[in-house]
Design a protein around this motif. Sequence first.
Motif, PDB file in Angstrom:
ATOM      1  N   SER A 258       0.829  -1.209   0.000  1.00 20.76           N
ATOM      2  CA  SER A 258       0.000   0.000   0.000  1.00 20.76           C
ATOM      3  C   SER A 258       0.864   1.259   0.000  1.00 20.76           C
ATOM      4  O   SER A 258       2.089   1.204   0.174  1.00 20.76           O
ATOM      5  CB  SER A 258      -0.889   0.016   1.246  1.00 20.76           C
ATOM      6  OG  SER A 258      -0.084   0.165   2.415  1.00 20.76           O
ATOM      7  N   GLN A 259       0.210   2.405  -0.154  1.00 22.99           N
ATOM      8  CA  GLN A 259       0.922   3.679  -0.090  1.00 22.99           C
ATOM      9  C   GLN A 259       1.554   3.863   1.284  1.00 22.99           C
ATOM     10  O   GLN A 259       2.700   4.324   1.402  1.00 22.99           O
ATOM     11  CB  GLN A 259      -0.033   4.835  -0.404  1.00 22.99           C
ATOM     12  CG  GLN A 259       0.621   6.216  -0.432  1.00 22.99           C
ATOM     13  CD  GLN A 259       1.623   6.388  -1.566  1.00 22.99           C
ATOM     14  OE1 GLN A 259       1.512   5.718  -2.595  1.00 22.99           O
ATOM     15  NE2 GLN A 259       2.609   7.263  -1.396  1.00 22.99           N
ATOM     16  N   ASN A 260       0.821   3.510   2.325  1.00 18.27           N
ATOM     17  CA  ASN A 260       1.375   3.619   3.677  1.00 18.27           C
ATOM     18  C   ASN A 260       2.596   2.730   3.840  1.00 18.27           C
ATOM     19  O   ASN A 260       3.591   3.125   4.477  1.00 18.27           O
ATOM     20  CB  ASN A 260       0.321   3.246   4.718  1.00 18.27           C
ATOM     21  CG  ASN A 260      -0.723   4.336   4.900  1.00 18.27           C
ATOM     22  OD1 ASN A 260      -0.504   5.489   4.530  1.00 18.27           O
ATOM     23  ND2 ASN A 260      -1.863   3.976   5.470  1.00 18.27           N
ATOM     24  N   ASN A 261       2.541   1.503   3.282  1.00 17.85           N
ATOM     25  CA  ASN A 261       3.701   0.608   3.332  1.00 17.85           C
ATOM     26  C   ASN A 261       4.903   1.240   2.662  1.00 17.85           C
ATOM     27  O   ASN A 261       6.032   1.161   3.178  1.00 17.85           O
ATOM     28  CB  ASN A 261       3.391  -0.716   2.616  1.00 17.85           C
ATOM     29  CG  ASN A 261       2.402  -1.591   3.333  1.00 17.85           C
ATOM     30  OD1 ASN A 261       1.763  -2.435   2.709  1.00 17.85           O
ATOM     31  ND2 ASN A 261       2.247  -1.411   4.632  1.00 17.85           N
ATOM     32  N   PHE A 262       4.683   1.841   1.487  1.00 17.10           N
ATOM     33  CA  PHE A 262       5.801   2.431   0.761  1.00 17.10           C
ATOM     34  C   PHE A 262       6.418   3.588   1.544  1.00 17.10           C
ATOM     35  O   PHE A 262       7.648   3.716   1.632  1.00 17.10           O
ATOM     36  CB  PHE A 262       5.364   2.921  -0.620  1.00 17.10           C
ATOM     37  CG  PHE A 262       6.412   3.747  -1.299  1.00 17.10           C
ATOM     38  CD1 PHE A 262       7.590   3.167  -1.756  1.00 17.10           C
ATOM     39  CD2 PHE A 262       6.273   5.132  -1.417  1.00 17.10           C
ATOM     40  CE1 PHE A 262       8.594   3.932  -2.340  1.00 17.10           C
ATOM     41  CE2 PHE A 262       7.261   5.905  -2.005  1.00 17.10           C
ATOM     42  CZ  PHE A 262       8.416   5.290  -2.464  1.00 17.10           C
ATOM     43  N   GLU A 263       5.577   4.445   2.116  1.00 14.76           N
ATOM     44  CA  GLU A 263       6.114   5.577   2.872  1.00 14.76           C
ATOM     45  C   GLU A 263       6.863   5.092   4.114  1.00 14.76           C
ATOM     46  O   GLU A 263       7.913   5.655   4.472  1.00 14.76           O
ATOM     47  CB  GLU A 263       4.981   6.526   3.248  1.00 14.76           C
ATOM     48  CG  GLU A 263       4.379   7.221   2.016  1.00 14.76           C
ATOM     49  CD  GLU A 263       3.254   8.183   2.352  1.00 14.76           C
ATOM     50  OE1 GLU A 263       3.054   8.458   3.561  1.00 14.76           O
ATOM     51  OE2 GLU A 263       2.588   8.654   1.417  1.00 14.76           O
ATOM     52  N   ALA A 264       6.361   4.032   4.752  1.00 14.83           N
ATOM     53  CA  ALA A 264       7.080   3.447   5.885  1.00 14.83           C
ATOM     54  C   ALA A 264       8.411   2.863   5.421  1.00 14.83           C
ATOM     55  O   ALA A 264       9.433   2.973   6.129  1.00 14.83           O
ATOM     56  CB  ALA A 264       6.222   2.364   6.544  1.00 14.83           C
ATOM     57  N   LEU A 265       8.425   2.250   4.238  1.00 19.81           N
ATOM     58  CA  LEU A 265       9.662   1.717   3.667  1.00 19.81           C
ATOM     59  C   LEU A 265      10.685   2.819   3.447  1.00 19.81           C
ATOM     60  O   LEU A 265      11.868   2.677   3.800  1.00 19.81           O
ATOM     61  CB  LEU A 265       9.342   1.027   2.335  1.00 19.81           C
ATOM     62  CG  LEU A 265      10.536   0.646   1.446  1.00 19.81           C
ATOM     63  CD1 LEU A 265      11.312  -0.508   2.075  1.00 19.81           C
ATOM     64  CD2 LEU A 265      10.062   0.263   0.049  1.00 19.81           C
ATOM     65  N   ALA A 266      10.241   3.920   2.878  1.00 16.36           N
ATOM     66  CA  ALA A 266      11.160   5.028   2.606  1.00 16.36           C
ATOM     67  C   ALA A 266      11.774   5.549   3.898  1.00 16.36           C
ATOM     68  O   ALA A 266      12.995   5.775   3.981  1.00 16.36           O
ATOM     69  CB  ALA A 266      10.419   6.141   1.869  1.00 16.36           C
ATOM     70  N   ARG A 267      10.947   5.718   4.910  1.00 17.09           N
ATOM     71  CA  ARG A 267      11.484   6.210   6.181  1.00 17.09           C
ATOM     72  C   ARG A 267      12.359   5.150   6.849  1.00 17.09           C
ATOM     73  O   ARG A 267      13.411   5.461   7.424  1.00 17.09           O
ATOM     74  CB  ARG A 267      10.324   6.619   7.098  1.00 17.09           C
ATOM     75  CG  ARG A 267       9.607   7.907   6.654  1.00 17.09           C
ATOM     76  CD  ARG A 267       8.607   8.370   7.703  1.00 17.09           C
ATOM     77  NE  ARG A 267       7.450   7.482   7.758  1.00 17.09           N
ATOM     78  CZ  ARG A 267       6.330   7.652   7.065  1.00 17.09           C
ATOM     79  NH1 ARG A 267       6.220   8.700   6.238  1.00 17.09           N
ATOM     80  NH2 ARG A 267       5.327   6.812   7.182  1.00 17.09           N
ATOM     81  N   GLY A 268      11.940   3.875   6.769  1.00 18.72           N
ATOM     82  CA  GLY A 268      12.686   2.810   7.421  1.00 18.72           C
ATOM     83  C   GLY A 268      14.055   2.573   6.814  1.00 18.72           C
ATOM     84  O   GLY A 268      14.980   2.128   7.508  1.00 18.72           O
ATOM     85  N   THR A 269      14.217   2.845   5.530  1.00 20.77           N
ATOM     86  CA  THR A 269      15.514   2.687   4.876  1.00 20.77           C
ATOM     87  C   THR A 269      16.384   3.944   5.004  1.00 20.77           C
ATOM     88  O   THR A 269      17.526   3.949   4.536  1.00 20.77           O
ATOM     89  CB  THR A 269      15.336   2.367   3.384  1.00 20.77           C
ATOM     90  OG1 THR A 269      14.563   3.403   2.766  1.00 20.77           O
ATOM     91  CG2 THR A 269      14.666   1.024   3.182  1.00 20.77           C
TER      92      THR A 269
END
Length: 406
Positions: A258-269
């Motif tokens: 999801s979009q939320n998953n992607f934004e969490a991925l960006a911050r997490g990396t």
Amino acid sequence: MAEPTANPAAPTAVKPGVLDGVRVLDFTAMMSGPYCTRLMADLGAEVIKVEPPEGDHIRLRPPRRQGRSTYFAQLNAGKKSLALDLKKPEAVALVRELVGQCDVLVENYRPGVMQRLGLDYATLAALNPRLVYCSISGFGQEGSWSGRSAYAPVLHAASGYDMANLDYQEGDVERPLKNGIFVADVLGGSLAFGAIQSALFRAARTGEGDHIDLALMDAMLGLLVYECQEAQFPAERRRPLYRPTKAKDGFLLIAPVSQNNFEALARGTGHPEWITDARFATSQEREHHWGALMQLLDDWAADRSAAQCEAEMNAADVPCSRYFTVREAMKLPPLVERQAFQTIDDGAGAFQVPNPAFRFARTAAHARGSVSELGADGPALLGSLLGLGEERIAALRESRALHVRG
């Protein structure tokens, strides 16, 4: 069918099984049928496995210890074994007598075999109108392909499953992939199990049994949800697939769905700038630039261990997992905590088999520990269910209609 009487609230009480009191005649071999009836045994049904004198072929398959196959044991734990030579009229007559004492019959012979034996649904339903009779085959009981031999790899090829999987490789390989995991059998066995429960529910309400015709080919097409629709309405472009991300010591699968998953991925990396990057800002743009995103994940993981990557993604609440072997997965916390495996002993030592994936709050669903030797339960079953005396059983053994090992 007996009603469970145990008190579900009593903390020390042994839980009853949902299928306590249900008796099943199991004319199945190999995997699809035995998988179905193993689930029924796990829920408390009395499953009588009717085997030929030489036994189910899986009894000979590795892994084996002291001549006993754990492969066979996993598929047949909790069942009783009755070895009959169905070429003998006396053996067929015994089956007809037993049908009156049973709720369910499951068979996965090639279509037409049970009819030639005089054990087809119409014949047996006349003896027991409440009988739920399930026939599992490759292509169904009728039609131009009904007589074809159909093991799981054949169904994988015929259904389009293998070619769909090849298409997902995007040209990395030139021929359909080998696969030793029998998806069609496990899927078909699971669907047969569910269909039988539905028919038993109806029989309990109406007193009328039914004949279930389960085709493994149909099951495989039902598995291909997106692929069936894409076959009718081709997509404008290939849908993006998650691919393994390469860490310094292994791989993991990261799935920002999801979009939320992607934004969490960006911050997490540590790359929040990806959120506003025009290539990745929306799901549509990410699809167009999927390869670039996957490469960035490889770059991020290159100097980290797979375990470290997984920990960082989990901390950021991004769906992910390292790639584990089956040996490793069997020891993972969620499986241990859920008691996903049962320890059984087939006479050659203890080992683990999977329990059903579902749990009940009030009833038991787990593998039962017994693994019968070929024909070992025959005399006791014929005595208790049909009232046959020692002389009659001895005569059946002498005629070779009934086989008992030892």
